[in-house]
Design a protein around this motif. Structure first.
Motif, short mmCIF file in Angstrom:
data_model
loop_
_atom_site.label_atom_id
_atom_site.label_comp_id
_atom_site.label_asym_id
_atom_site.label_seq_id
_atom_site.Cartn_x
_atom_site.Cartn_y
_atom_site.Cartn_z
N LEU A 20 31.16 42.74 -56.97
CA LEU A 20 31.10 41.91 -58.18
C LEU A 20 29.72 42.04 -58.85
O LEU A 20 29.64 42.20 -60.07
CB LEU A 20 31.39 40.44 -57.83
CG LEU A 20 31.40 39.49 -59.03
CD1 LEU A 20 32.48 39.87 -60.05
CD2 LEU A 20 31.59 38.03 -58.61
N ALA A 21 28.68 42.02 -58.04
CA ALA A 21 27.32 42.15 -58.60
C ALA A 21 27.17 43.48 -59.34
O ALA A 21 26.64 43.54 -60.45
CB ALA A 21 26.29 42.04 -57.48
N MET A 22 27.69 44.56 -58.71
CA MET A 22 27.59 45.89 -59.34
C MET A 22 28.33 45.90 -60.69
O MET A 22 27.81 46.37 -61.69
CB MET A 22 28.19 46.92 -58.37
CG MET A 22 28.13 48.36 -58.78
SD MET A 22 29.42 48.90 -59.91
CE MET A 22 30.92 48.38 -59.10
N LEU A 23 29.53 45.34 -60.68
CA LEU A 23 30.34 45.38 -61.90
C LEU A 23 29.69 44.56 -63.02
O LEU A 23 29.60 45.03 -64.17
CB LEU A 23 31.75 44.83 -61.59
CG LEU A 23 32.76 44.95 -62.70
CD1 LEU A 23 33.06 46.40 -63.01
CD2 LEU A 23 34.05 44.24 -62.31
N LEU A 24 29.21 43.38 -62.68
CA LEU A 24 28.57 42.54 -63.71
C LEU A 24 27.31 43.23 -64.25
O LEU A 24 27.07 43.27 -65.46
CB LEU A 24 28.21 41.16 -63.15
CG LEU A 24 29.38 40.28 -62.67
CD1 LEU A 24 28.88 38.90 -62.22
CD2 LEU A 24 30.45 40.09 -63.75
N ALA A 25 26.52 43.80 -63.33
CA ALA A 25 25.28 44.46 -63.75
C ALA A 25 25.60 45.65 -64.66
O ALA A 25 24.93 45.90 -65.66
CB ALA A 25 24.48 44.90 -62.53
N LYS A 26 26.66 46.40 -64.30
CA LYS A 26 27.07 47.55 -65.15
C LYS A 26 27.48 47.09 -66.54
O LYS A 26 27.45 47.86 -67.50
CB LYS A 26 28.27 48.28 -64.50
CG LYS A 26 27.90 49.10 -63.29
CD LYS A 26 27.51 50.52 -63.68
CE LYS A 26 27.00 51.27 -62.47
NZ LYS A 26 26.00 52.28 -62.75
N ARG A 27 27.93 45.85 -66.65
CA ARG A 27 28.32 45.31 -67.97
C ARG A 27 27.13 44.63 -68.65
O ARG A 27 27.30 43.86 -69.60
CB ARG A 27 29.48 44.30 -67.82
CG ARG A 27 30.75 44.87 -67.18
CD ARG A 27 31.44 45.90 -68.08
NE ARG A 27 32.69 46.37 -67.50
CZ ARG A 27 32.79 47.42 -66.67
NH1 ARG A 27 31.70 48.11 -66.36
NH2 ARG A 27 33.96 47.79 -66.19
N GLY A 28 25.94 44.83 -68.10
CA GLY A 28 24.71 44.34 -68.75
C GLY A 28 24.36 42.90 -68.42
O GLY A 28 23.47 42.31 -69.03
N ILE A 29 25.06 42.32 -67.45
CA ILE A 29 24.82 40.90 -67.12
C ILE A 29 23.72 40.80 -66.05
O ILE A 29 23.69 41.60 -65.11
CB ILE A 29 26.15 40.27 -66.64
CG1 ILE A 29 27.15 40.26 -67.81
CG2 ILE A 29 25.94 38.87 -66.08
CD1 ILE A 29 28.59 40.24 -67.41
N THR A 30 22.85 39.82 -66.20
CA THR A 30 21.74 39.65 -65.25
C THR A 30 22.26 39.03 -63.95
O THR A 30 22.81 37.92 -63.96
CB THR A 30 20.67 38.71 -65.86
OG1 THR A 30 20.32 39.25 -67.13
CG2 THR A 30 19.44 38.63 -64.98
N GLU A 118 20.99 51.06 -60.11
CA GLU A 118 20.73 51.86 -61.32
C GLU A 118 20.61 50.94 -62.54
O GLU A 118 20.17 51.37 -63.61
CB GLU A 118 21.89 52.85 -61.56
CG GLU A 118 21.97 53.96 -60.53
CD GLU A 118 23.33 54.66 -60.54
OE1 GLU A 118 24.18 54.34 -61.40
OE2 GLU A 118 23.52 55.54 -59.67
N CYS A 119 21.05 49.69 -62.40
CA CYS A 119 21.06 48.78 -63.57
C CYS A 119 19.81 47.91 -63.54
O CYS A 119 19.48 47.30 -62.51
CB CYS A 119 22.27 47.86 -63.51
SG CYS A 119 23.82 48.71 -63.31
N GLU A 120 19.15 47.83 -64.69
CA GLU A 120 17.93 47.01 -64.78
C GLU A 120 18.24 45.54 -64.55
O GLU A 120 17.39 44.77 -64.13
CB GLU A 120 17.32 47.17 -66.17
CG GLU A 120 16.33 48.30 -66.23
CD GLU A 120 15.74 48.42 -67.62
OE1 GLU A 120 15.63 47.41 -68.33
OE2 GLU A 120 15.41 49.57 -68.00
N SER A 121 19.47 45.15 -64.88
CA SER A 121 19.81 43.72 -64.82
C SER A 121 20.18 43.26 -63.41
O SER A 121 20.56 42.12 -63.21
CB SER A 121 20.96 43.42 -65.78
OG SER A 121 22.08 44.23 -65.45
N PHE A 122 20.06 44.17 -62.41
CA PHE A 122 20.46 43.84 -61.03
C PHE A 122 19.24 43.70 -60.14
O PHE A 122 18.32 44.50 -60.18
CB PHE A 122 21.36 44.95 -60.49
CG PHE A 122 21.68 44.81 -59.02
CD1 PHE A 122 22.66 43.93 -58.59
CD2 PHE A 122 21.01 45.56 -58.06
CE1 PHE A 122 22.98 43.80 -57.24
CE2 PHE A 122 21.31 45.45 -56.70
CZ PHE A 122 22.30 44.56 -56.30
#
Ligand SMILES: Cc1cc2nc3c(=O)[nH]c(=O)nc-3n(C[C@H](O)[C@H](O)[C@H](O)COP(=O)(O)OP(=O)(O)OC[C@H]3O[C@@H](n4cnc5c(N)ncnc54)[C@H](O)[C@@H]3O)c2cc1C
Length: 403
Positions: A20-30, A118-122
């Motif tokens: 879930l964390a990966m998916l949210l982060a991939k969608r730009g969510i912090t 890979e996501c800045e928001s994670f």
């Protein structure tokens, strides 16, 4: 002025929390993900995925990871009773379907973690567990960690497994089913018998029952049902002999040969149940935290991943905007409403599997009859088992990622 982003805190980096964390982060969510263990290589993690879980993995964009990590499919399921073959079912069970697949869960989690990183928001906080929740009026607004630090959030997601602290601190009571057994888990070197065909054997002898298969990383894994009414002192038993006595000759010989390398078993407690409510304002439980699953027929990871797809469908559109706490709270019950019917049905089927095993365990005459009449009964028993498996493997709901 810069807009404030919605901030999510997820507790627990098991299959639920990490995907879930990966998916949210991939969608730009912090997202801040908090995991108590220092690494993903904790002593035991289940590894069987059914077609329902493989489908969810594909929706989550993680199918390539399964191909890259240690994995192996099951070729067949075989049952023995009183050391006599009862029936066999080949994989895949559905024409054109996917076989049950074993994946190395630590490798899977490490790879998903890499994708999230890979996501800045994670951000991952590893090695310190959550101890408590932070409240503002009657809404959860963050968590307190074991090291005394605090993290605020617009929404807290508890994915901390079957003994969830988040569930406890949120006063979300678990309706727990009494379980008659726990599992003793063993690892030992594999036998050449599993090289050409990876069969999952289920063996019943007297009041004993266990499963054995070759795991994704190449060793043999044994799950022994340790019944609570069984007087054995499991720490002091000659396990090579005990396992051998309940096995067909070729497997018995292997257990005896490997007596020196059978590792001391790990006792895994079984918790099964469901929370009446999976949410309160500001907080949602998912995966085992909301509905701890029995290990029977490998359902927990699959259900967890399907929870993630449904939760993402509801949450992503809201979390991609400025925080609207009332809108977030309003959507939480819809996630439970969409997931709960499948969980209820799967837990019912798991209960039916356990009931059948208990019937055999408690009835020596029945065991004797079934073992002696196996050639006559084989087809009927096989058909009735197969019918339950087809439902257990596919799930009961259509679960598609829409965001
Ligand atoms: C013996 C056994 C065998 C099983 N085999 C299978 C199988 O083959 N296939 C299958 O589908 N299911 C299997 N299951 C069920 C499956 O393991 C669970 O249903 C699944 O792991 C649930 O995933 P989860 O992410 O919700 O919880 P978990 O996998 O339990 O992950 C929870 C995470 O939260 C962390 N955590 C806990 N407390 C805190 C805290 N306070 N702060 C921060 N982090 C915390 C934990 O360290 C952990 O990493 C098995 C279960 C058992 C008991």
């Amino acid at each position: 002025m810069q807009q404030k982003m919605t901030q999510v805190v997820i507790i627990g980096a098991g299959p639920t929390g990490l995907t879930l964390a990966m998916l949210l982060a991939k969608r730009g969510i912090t997202v801040k993900l908090i995991e108590a263990s220092r690494s993903f290589r904790r002593i035991f993690r289940g590894e069987a995925l059914m077609p329902s879980g493989l489908e969810a993995i594909a929706h989550l964009g993680l199918a390539d990871i399964v191909e890259q990590i240690p994995h192996r499919s099951i070729d067949a399921w075989e049952f023995y009773i009183e050391n006599r073959p009862l029936f066999r079912v080949n994989e895949p069970m559905e024409p054109g379907g996917k076989p049950c697949t074993l994946i190395s869960q630590p490798a899977f989690l490490e790879a998903v973690g890499k994708k999230a990183n890979e996501c800045e928001s994670f951000e991952l906080f590893q090695g310190t567990g959550v101890q408590d929740l932070l409240w503002q009026n009657d809404r959860v607004f963050g968590v307190k960690l074991g090291d005394g630090s605090a993290i605020a959030a617009d929404i807290v997601i508890g994915a901390d497994g079957r003994n969830s602290i988040v569930r406890q601190k949120a006063n979300l009571s678990l309706e727990q089913e009494a379980q008659s057994f726990d599992i003793l888990w063993f690892k030992l070197p594999t036998s050449p018998q599993f090289a050409s065909e990876n069969v999952f054997y289920s063996l019943v002898r007297d009041r004993d029952g266990f499963g054995v298969f070759q795991g994704s990383e190449g060793n043999l894994q044994v799950g022994w049902s340790l019944h609570k009414d069984d007087p054995i002192e499991w720490q002091n038993i000659n396990w090579a002999e005990k396992l051998a006595s309940a096995s067909p000759d070729w497997l018995a010989a292997h257990f005896r040969q490997q007596a020196g390398s059978i590792e001391r078993p790990l006792l895994l407690s079984i918790v099964v149940g469901r929370c009446l409510h999976w949410q309160i304002p500001g907080l949602l439980l998912l995966g085992d935290a909301a509905h701890p699953m029995s290990p029977i027929r490998a359902q927990g990871i699959n259900m967890a991943l399907r929870d993630v797809v449904v939760a993402a469908n509801h949450l992503v559109p809201l979390l991609q905007q400025q925080p609207n706490l009332a809108a977030i709270d309003a959507v939480l019950p819809q996630i439970q409403a969409q997931r709960e019917p499948e969980i209820v049905q799967i837990q019912n089927l798991q209960r039916a599997e356990v009931a059948q095993a208990e019937l055999l365990r408690n009835n020596p005459l029945l065991r004797y009859g079934v073992s002696r009449l196996a050639p006559l009964l084989r087809n009927k028993i096989r058909q009735s088992w197969l019918k339950r498996q087809l439902q257990l493997r596919q799930g009961f709901a259509q679960v598609d990622l829409k965001v």
